[in-house]
Scaffold this active site. Structure first.
Site, PDB file in Angstrom:
ATOM      1  N   ASP A  47     -15.173 -43.265  -2.995  1.00 48.19           N
ATOM      2  CA  ASP A  47     -15.016 -44.607  -3.572  1.00 48.19           C
ATOM      3  C   ASP A  47     -14.884 -45.587  -2.423  1.00 48.19           C
ATOM      4  O   ASP A  47     -14.808 -45.190  -1.256  1.00 48.19           O
ATOM      5  CB  ASP A  47     -13.769 -44.641  -4.479  1.00 48.19           C
ATOM      6  CG  ASP A  47     -12.507 -44.277  -3.717  1.00 48.19           C
ATOM      7  OD1 ASP A  47     -11.922 -45.182  -3.108  1.00 48.19           O
ATOM      8  OD2 ASP A  47     -12.119 -43.079  -3.684  1.00 48.19           O
ATOM      9  N   GLU A  88     -11.499 -29.872  -4.282  1.00 46.89           N
ATOM     10  CA  GLU A  88     -11.971 -29.959  -2.909  1.00 46.89           C
ATOM     11  C   GLU A  88     -12.112 -28.585  -2.242  1.00 46.89           C
ATOM     12  O   GLU A  88     -12.754 -28.479  -1.197  1.00 46.89           O
ATOM     13  CB  GLU A  88     -11.024 -30.856  -2.097  1.00 46.89           C
ATOM     14  CG  GLU A  88     -11.061 -32.300  -2.614  1.00 46.89           C
ATOM     15  CD  GLU A  88      -9.914 -33.165  -2.104  1.00 46.89           C
ATOM     16  OE1 GLU A  88     -10.101 -34.376  -2.021  1.00 46.89           O
ATOM     17  OE2 GLU A  88      -8.832 -32.636  -1.800  1.00 46.89           O
TER      18      GLU A  88
END
Ligand code: ADE
Length: 253
Positions: A218, A12
């Site tokens: 997700d 990230e």
């Protein structure tokens, strides 16, 4: 004012670390590496908190005490909870709640005992600037920075930015049944992750402005354990890097 940039996973912030100006140095505190330097002209400390609320809270406290940051931005991925959200959308938090906090019947469910609140507000100008940077990046740079083949695989046709509640807890949410339970318990919540509300609590306690930005990796459903690591590997860093670059550059204006 120094900005703290925090993420839970290396993917990230990998590109952000690579982009720090020469001269940055690393300070090792409490088993974490704090990268101190400048990014797009701003004094920044970038740190990998690792996963979960305790890790995020400890890192946030160190950023405030040891590195004297004046504001904090958390960047990373999340599972989408609300109907109508898609993988590749960005959620910028207006409030954060700890979905696994439950000291009932002594205190109301979700309330942080002895703090008298269950939700923490992000700082409006910081949140607005991040949301605007995310909108601009999605509309302009994203097509160049995330390859078309990846966008097609992930069905990322027209990703959007949403501003709303994020819920955090020490649990990877990966079943349709749990999604239903969380939706019923916290109907305002857009996305679920594992750190944001812990950063929020510490920043609230110290009066430090903060914001949380999450890209949906997700849908927190039965496929989440497959989608999450793949999205993290293939797409997440492009988002963090691209949106924060726009955010930092906009702050010069
Ligand atoms: N971060 C990304 N996806 C997540 C999920 N499904 N649950 C918790 N944290 C997440």
């Amino acid at each position: 004012m120094t900005l703290g940039i925090v993420a839970a996973l290396h993917e990230e912030i990998a590109d952000l670390l690579a982009e720090m100006a020469p001269g940055a140095h690393v300070e090792h505190v409490g088993m974490r590496d704090y990268h101190v330097g400048t990014l797009h002209g701003h004094d920044c400390v970038i740190v990998l908190a690792r996963v979960g609320k305790v890790a995020a809270a400890a890192t946030t406290a160190a950023l405030i005490h040891r590195f004297d940051v004046g504001e904090i931005v958390f960047t990373g991925v999340a599972g989408g909870l609300a109907h109508g959200l898609s993988v590749g959308d960005v959620v910028v938090a207006d409030t954060l709640v700890q979905h696994d906090m439950d000291a009932s019947p002594i205190f109301p469910r979700f309330e942080i005992p002895l703090l008298g609140r269950h939700a923490f507000d992000t700082e409006t100008p910081l949140r607005d600037a991040l949301a605007q940077a995310a909108r601009e990046w999605l509309a302009t740079d994203m097509a160049d920075e995330v390859p078309a083949s990846l966008r097609a695989q992930w069905h990322m046709h027209a990703p959007r930015v949403h501003v709303g509640q994020i819920a955090s807890g020490d649990r990877f949410v990966s079943s349709a049944a749990e999604v239903t339970r969380l939706r019923d318990a916290l109907p305002r919540t857009l996305a679920v992750e594992m750190e944001g509300a812990a950063v929020a609590q510490v920043c609230h306690e110290y009066g430090v402005p903060f914001a949380v930005m999450r890209t949906l990796s997700d849908a927190a459903d039965d496929d989440a354990h497959v989608d999450f690591p793949r999205f993290l590997r293939e797409v997440a860093s492009h988002y963090s890097h691209g949106i924060l670059r726009r955010f930092l550059l906009s702050r010069h204006a």
